[in-house]
Write a protein that holds these residues in place. Structure first.
Motif, PDB file in Angstrom:
ATOM      1  N   UNK A  96       8.837  -2.784  18.685  1.00 49.66           N
ATOM      2  CA  UNK A  96       7.378  -1.864  18.308  1.00 49.66           C
ATOM      3  C   UNK A  96       7.409  -2.058  16.983  1.00 49.66           C
ATOM      4  N   UNK A  97       7.137  -3.220  16.356  1.00 46.77           N
ATOM      5  CA  UNK A  97       7.110  -3.323  14.906  1.00 46.77           C
ATOM      6  C   UNK A  97       5.956  -4.332  14.601  1.00 46.77           C
ATOM      7  N   UNK A  98       5.765  -4.431  13.219  1.00 48.06           N
ATOM      8  CA  UNK A  98       4.950  -5.535  12.682  1.00 48.06           C
ATOM      9  C   UNK A  98       5.178  -6.195  11.542  1.00 48.06           C
ATOM     10  N   UNK A 106       2.031  -0.973   1.025  1.00 46.92           N
ATOM     11  CA  UNK A 106       0.692  -1.709   0.596  1.00 46.92           C
ATOM     12  C   UNK A 106       0.966  -3.366   0.572  1.00 46.92           C
ATOM     13  N   UNK A 107       2.170  -3.471  -0.033  1.00 49.07           N
ATOM     14  CA  UNK A 107       2.087  -5.179  -0.335  1.00 49.07           C
ATOM     15  C   UNK A 107       3.139  -5.854   0.625  1.00 49.07           C
ATOM     16  N   UNK A 108       3.353  -5.222   2.027  1.00 45.03           N
ATOM     17  CA  UNK A 108       4.308  -5.609   2.888  1.00 45.03           C
ATOM     18  C   UNK A 108       3.704  -6.426   3.653  1.00 45.03           C
ATOM     19  N   UNK A 109       4.281  -7.802   3.652  1.00 48.80           N
ATOM     20  CA  UNK A 109       3.792  -8.946   4.378  1.00 48.80           C
ATOM     21  C   UNK A 109       4.725  -9.907   4.555  1.00 48.80           C
ATOM     22  N   UNK A 126       5.031 -12.501   6.871  1.00 48.08           N
ATOM     23  CA  UNK A 126       4.504 -13.647   7.822  1.00 48.08           C
ATOM     24  C   UNK A 126       4.994 -15.016   7.212  1.00 48.08           C
ATOM     25  N   UNK A 127       4.685 -15.335   5.815  1.00 49.74           N
ATOM     26  CA  UNK A 127       5.020 -16.419   5.340  1.00 49.74           C
ATOM     27  C   UNK A 127       6.548 -16.799   5.301  1.00 49.74           C
ATOM     28  N   UNK A 128       7.545 -15.799   5.655  1.00 51.88           N
ATOM     29  CA  UNK A 128       8.803 -16.042   5.643  1.00 51.88           C
ATOM     30  C   UNK A 128       9.332 -16.311   7.086  1.00 51.88           C
ATOM     31  N   UNK A 129       8.528 -15.591   8.169  1.00 49.45           N
ATOM     32  CA  UNK A 129       9.007 -15.485   9.380  1.00 49.45           C
ATOM     33  C   UNK A 129       9.216 -16.674  10.209  1.00 49.45           C
ATOM     34  N   UNK A 130       8.567 -17.913   9.580  1.00 50.92           N
ATOM     35  CA  UNK A 130       9.072 -19.355  10.372  1.00 50.92           C
ATOM     36  C   UNK A 130      10.539 -19.854  10.023  1.00 50.92           C
ATOM     37  N   UNK A 177       0.581  -7.000  17.101  1.00 50.61           N
ATOM     38  CA  UNK A 177       1.526  -7.264  16.266  1.00 50.61           C
ATOM     39  C   UNK A 177       2.871  -7.958  16.417  1.00 50.61           C
ATOM     40  N   UNK A 178       3.209  -7.775  17.886  1.00 51.05           N
ATOM     41  CA  UNK A 178       4.544  -8.230  18.197  1.00 51.05           C
ATOM     42  C   UNK A 178       4.074  -9.885  18.465  1.00 51.05           C
ATOM     43  N   UNK A 179       2.872 -10.072  19.200  1.00 53.02           N
ATOM     44  CA  UNK A 179       2.571 -11.073  19.279  1.00 53.02           C
ATOM     45  C   UNK A 179       2.415 -12.073  18.241  1.00 53.02           C
ATOM     46  N   UNK A 180       2.304 -11.650  17.078  1.00 57.08           N
ATOM     47  CA  UNK A 180       2.199 -12.343  15.562  1.00 57.08           C
ATOM     48  C   UNK A 180       3.495 -12.826  15.400  1.00 57.08           C
ATOM     49  N   UNK A 181       4.462 -11.802  15.607  1.00 59.05           N
ATOM     50  CA  UNK A 181       5.837 -12.171  15.167  1.00 59.05           C
ATOM     51  C   UNK A 181       6.402 -13.238  16.109  1.00 59.05           C
ATOM     52  N   UNK A 182       5.912 -12.930  17.422  1.00 61.78           N
ATOM     53  CA  UNK A 182       6.658 -14.255  18.245  1.00 61.78           C
ATOM     54  C   UNK A 182       6.055 -15.276  18.066  1.00 61.78           C
TER      55      UNK A 182
END
Length: 303
Positions: free
Chosen positions: A136-138, A221-224, A226-230, A251-256
């Motif tokens: 349950x995260x983002x 506010x600047x948490x992102x 996504x560019x590092x997850x791959x 949000x979990x689908x985006x992480x996955x």
């Protein structure tokens, strides 16, 4: 790491948890499970509201086969709150705990805001992570607008938007104000709404408004990520409740979709806490995942 205390000095003190000196702060730490077993370090959610109690209850079920480390992050629970509450510093604290427990590599786990930190750790210390368990995260702060819409649309309670905005923006005045704002949004979390349960949670929560305010006003506010997850190479389990209002399934689908070696498990009768609301199914899912990461580990329970 500029501005980050990375000194590791280890000491112990009496109390209901070991007080371990990590990077200039005495952190409340508990270790469950057999020596020599694979190590799981868990990070609780909600800085300034969360504590080791929840991950102790959920990941403690795995302590028959794994060495589970639960702790109060700096500024939360019973731990000291000196220095900064940045993601960089909290990740450095995690690595100092890994060093203290004597593990070369760990399973890093976290739910909600603890999931933010689990991913931060996997990105910042990739060679130290054997597996990642998220709940349950983002991956970024886009969930904040989704959560606001879900809160305003709820038919459970009419949310006091001034209190919602104060807690969401990290602008609560003190611990009492944090308690009042927390009570305001707690009815939104569970699959089944129980007002008495809300009041029990309000009473049981340790309030530390400084860490909360820093996390929500400065970090998010600047948490992102996504560019590092791959770039995360560790096998990853992502779990989420179907009706999670604050970090929805999307949000979990985006992480996955971004972490290459990942799998997603959705729990249909859970809100933000499938580890509580569907405890048996959630625990089996985590056990099955870890059995693939650590083949040959025997367990004493089927849960």
């Amino acid at each position: 790491m500029s501005g980050t205390d990375t000194t590791a000095e280890f000491a112990r003190a009496d109390g209901d948890a070991d007080m371990i000196m990590i990077n200039g702060n005495r952190l409340a730490v508990e270790v469950l499970g057999p020596e020599g077993a694979p190590v799981i370090i868990t990070h609780h959610g909600a800085p300034g509201l969360g504590s080791r109690a929840e991950p102790k209850a959920s990941f403690g079920r795995l302590a028959d086969a794994y060495r589970v480390v639960v702790f109060d992050a700096r500024g939360s629970g019973q731990s000291e709150g000196n220095g900064t509450f940045s993601h960089e510093q909290w990740a450095a604290d995690l690595d100092a705990l890994r060093e203290w427990i004597g593990a070369d590599r760990i399973c890093m786990a976290g739910g909600s805001y603890g999931g933010f930190m689990a991913m931060e750790y996997a990105i910042r210390y990739p060679d130290r992570v054997a597996a990642l368990v998220l709940r349950d995260t983002a991956p970024d702060n886009a969930h904040a607008e989704l959560a606001r819409r879900n809160a305003l649309a709820s038919d459970r309670v009419k949310v006091d938007i001034a209190k919602f905005d104060r807690i969401d923006a990290g602008q609560v005045a003190d611990d009492d104000d944090l308690r009042d704002c927390w009570r305001e949004i707690l009815p939104l979390y569970d699959f089944h709404y129980d007002p008495a349960s809300v009041e029990r949670k309000v009473a049981a929560t340790p309030y530390r408004y400084q860490a909360h305010n820093y996390a929500f006003s400065t970090n998010l506010p600047n948490y992102d990520l996504k560019p590092q997850l791959p770039g995360i190479t560790a096998p990853t389990l992502i779990t989420v409740g179907r009706t999670d209002w604050i970090t929805p399934v999307s949000c979990s689908e985006t992480i996955g979709g971004l972490i290459p070696d990942s799998r997603l498990a959705i729990f249909e009768r859970s809100g933000h806490s499938p580890q509580i609301e569907e405890a048996d199914a959630w625990t089996r899912t985590v056990r099955d995942f870890l059995a693939e990461v650590y083949p040959g580990i025997s367990t004493s329970t089927t849960r």
